[in-house]
Design a protein around this motif. Sequence first.
Motif, short mmCIF file in Angstrom:
data_model
loop_
_atom_site.label_atom_id
_atom_site.label_comp_id
_atom_site.label_asym_id
_atom_site.label_seq_id
_atom_site.Cartn_x
_atom_site.Cartn_y
_atom_site.Cartn_z
N GLU A 68 32.92 21.27 74.71
CA GLU A 68 33.07 19.88 75.15
C GLU A 68 31.86 19.05 74.71
OE1 GLU A 68 33.81 20.15 79.35
OE2 GLU A 68 35.80 21.02 79.04
N ARG A 69 30.68 19.64 74.74
CA ARG A 69 29.48 18.93 74.30
C ARG A 69 29.54 18.63 72.82
NH1 ARG A 69 24.11 17.85 76.10
NH2 ARG A 69 23.45 16.28 74.60
N LEU A 70 30.07 19.56 72.03
CA LEU A 70 30.23 19.30 70.60
C LEU A 70 31.09 18.07 70.37
CD1 LEU A 70 30.84 22.90 69.18
CD2 LEU A 70 28.71 21.57 69.10
N VAL A 71 32.17 17.96 71.13
CA VAL A 71 33.06 16.80 71.01
C VAL A 71 32.31 15.54 71.43
CG1 VAL A 71 35.18 15.73 71.88
CG2 VAL A 71 35.17 18.16 71.25
N GLN A 72 31.59 15.60 72.53
CA GLN A 72 30.80 14.44 73.00
C GLN A 72 29.78 14.01 71.96
OE1 GLN A 72 28.99 15.72 76.65
NE2 GLN A 72 30.89 15.66 77.80
N GLU A 73 29.20 14.97 71.27
CA GLU A 73 28.19 14.68 70.25
C GLU A 73 28.81 14.28 68.91
OE1 GLU A 73 24.83 14.43 70.43
OE2 GLU A 73 25.12 14.64 72.60
N ASP A 74 30.14 14.26 68.84
CA ASP A 74 30.88 13.87 67.66
C ASP A 74 30.61 14.78 66.45
OD1 ASP A 74 32.82 12.23 66.53
OD2 ASP A 74 31.33 10.87 65.67
N ILE A 75 30.53 16.10 66.74
CA ILE A 75 30.38 17.08 65.66
C ILE A 75 31.74 17.18 64.97
CG2 ILE A 75 29.87 19.48 65.10
CD1 ILE A 75 27.44 17.90 66.21
N LYS A 76 31.75 16.96 63.67
CA LYS A 76 32.99 16.97 62.90
C LYS A 76 33.27 18.31 62.24
CE LYS A 76 34.02 12.65 63.59
NZ LYS A 76 34.99 12.36 64.63
N ILE A 77 32.19 19.00 61.83
CA ILE A 77 32.32 20.27 61.11
C ILE A 77 31.33 21.27 61.70
CG2 ILE A 77 32.08 21.41 58.86
CD1 ILE A 77 32.68 18.68 57.56
N MET A 78 31.79 22.51 61.89
CA MET A 78 30.92 23.58 62.37
C MET A 78 30.91 24.68 61.32
SD MET A 78 28.92 24.63 64.80
CE MET A 78 29.31 23.63 66.20
N HIS A 79 29.71 25.05 60.89
CA HIS A 79 29.53 26.14 59.94
C HIS A 79 29.20 27.42 60.70
CE1 HIS A 79 29.29 24.22 55.89
NE2 HIS A 79 29.22 23.14 56.66
N THR A 80 29.73 28.54 60.25
CA THR A 80 29.38 29.82 60.86
C THR A 80 28.31 30.49 60.01
OG1 THR A 80 31.10 31.02 59.67
CG2 THR A 80 31.67 30.16 61.85
N GLY A 81 27.30 31.03 60.68
CA GLY A 81 26.22 31.72 59.98
C GLY A 81 26.67 33.05 59.41
N VAL A 82 25.90 33.58 58.50
CA VAL A 82 26.23 34.87 57.90
C VAL A 82 26.19 35.99 58.94
CG1 VAL A 82 25.49 34.20 55.59
CG2 VAL A 82 23.84 35.23 57.14
N CYS A 83 25.51 35.79 60.04
CA CYS A 83 25.37 36.80 61.08
C CYS A 83 26.65 37.07 61.85
CB CYS A 83 24.28 36.39 62.06
SG CYS A 83 24.54 34.76 62.81
N VAL A 84 27.67 36.24 61.70
CA VAL A 84 28.91 36.43 62.45
C VAL A 84 29.89 37.34 61.72
CG1 VAL A 84 28.64 34.22 63.62
CG2 VAL A 84 30.10 34.37 61.60
N TRP A 85 29.49 37.83 60.57
CA TRP A 85 30.32 38.76 59.79
C TRP A 85 29.87 40.18 60.07
CZ3 TRP A 85 34.61 37.28 57.25
CH2 TRP A 85 34.78 35.89 57.12
N LEU A 86 30.80 41.05 60.41
CA LEU A 86 30.52 42.43 60.75
C LEU A 86 30.94 43.33 59.59
CD1 LEU A 86 31.96 42.29 64.37
CD2 LEU A 86 29.58 41.95 63.65
N LYS A 87 30.20 44.42 59.42
CA LYS A 87 30.49 45.32 58.30
C LYS A 87 31.48 46.41 58.73
CE LYS A 87 28.49 47.92 54.59
NZ LYS A 87 27.32 48.46 53.96
N ASN A 88 32.47 46.62 57.88
CA ASN A 88 33.41 47.71 58.03
C ASN A 88 33.00 48.76 57.02
OD1 ASN A 88 35.56 49.51 57.76
ND2 ASN A 88 37.08 47.93 58.24
N ASP A 89 32.24 49.76 57.49
CA ASP A 89 31.70 50.77 56.57
C ASP A 89 32.79 51.56 55.86
OD1 ASP A 89 29.00 50.19 57.04
OD2 ASP A 89 29.02 51.37 58.88
N LYS A 90 33.90 51.79 56.53
CA LYS A 90 34.98 52.59 55.94
C LYS A 90 35.50 51.95 54.65
CE LYS A 90 39.51 54.55 56.97
NZ LYS A 90 40.56 54.69 57.97
N PHE A 91 35.64 50.61 54.67
CA PHE A 91 36.19 49.91 53.51
C PHE A 91 35.13 49.15 52.73
CE2 PHE A 91 39.72 50.21 56.57
CZ PHE A 91 40.59 50.98 55.81
N GLU A 92 33.86 49.31 53.13
CA GLU A 92 32.76 48.60 52.47
C GLU A 92 33.06 47.12 52.33
OE1 GLU A 92 31.46 50.58 48.93
OE2 GLU A 92 31.33 52.51 49.93
N SER A 93 33.47 46.53 53.44
CA SER A 93 33.82 45.11 53.46
C SER A 93 33.30 44.50 54.75
CB SER A 93 35.34 44.94 53.35
OG SER A 93 35.96 45.55 54.46
#
Length: 119
Positions: A68-93
């Motif tokens: 709700e605060r993002l909307v109040q602050e008029d944030i139009k675009i949110m980028h996700t950091g590289v840290c939100v990607w998890l490694k799947n060792d089995k498939f190396e992806s």
Amino acid sequence: MKIGILTCIRANDVCTGAGCMNAFYDRTNAFSGYGENVRLGAFMTCNDCEDRQPLEPEDDPGMQEKLERLVQEDIKIMHTGVCVWLKNDKFESYYLCPRIKKVCRMMENMGIQVVQGTH
């Protein structure tokens, strides 16, 4: 226009946010298409994995307040950091953290565009 960055709270153990911030201010990588009129209006984390936060994002009052605060602050675009990607060792992806995926869907439902990536 204002944009934001969403990161993993557990990345705080090793991350200063410098990579994301430098990429934004230098207009490199995922931020290369933004002009000087674009401002960084929010830098937020998720509210943790289910072993520490049993509430799912859609049931978490704290997450709802953040969005709700993002909307109040008029944030139009949110980028996700590289840290939100998890490694799947089995498939190396990599795959997007399931909780972050839910938060991103909630943002999109509130009219905030989500872009995967920062630096």
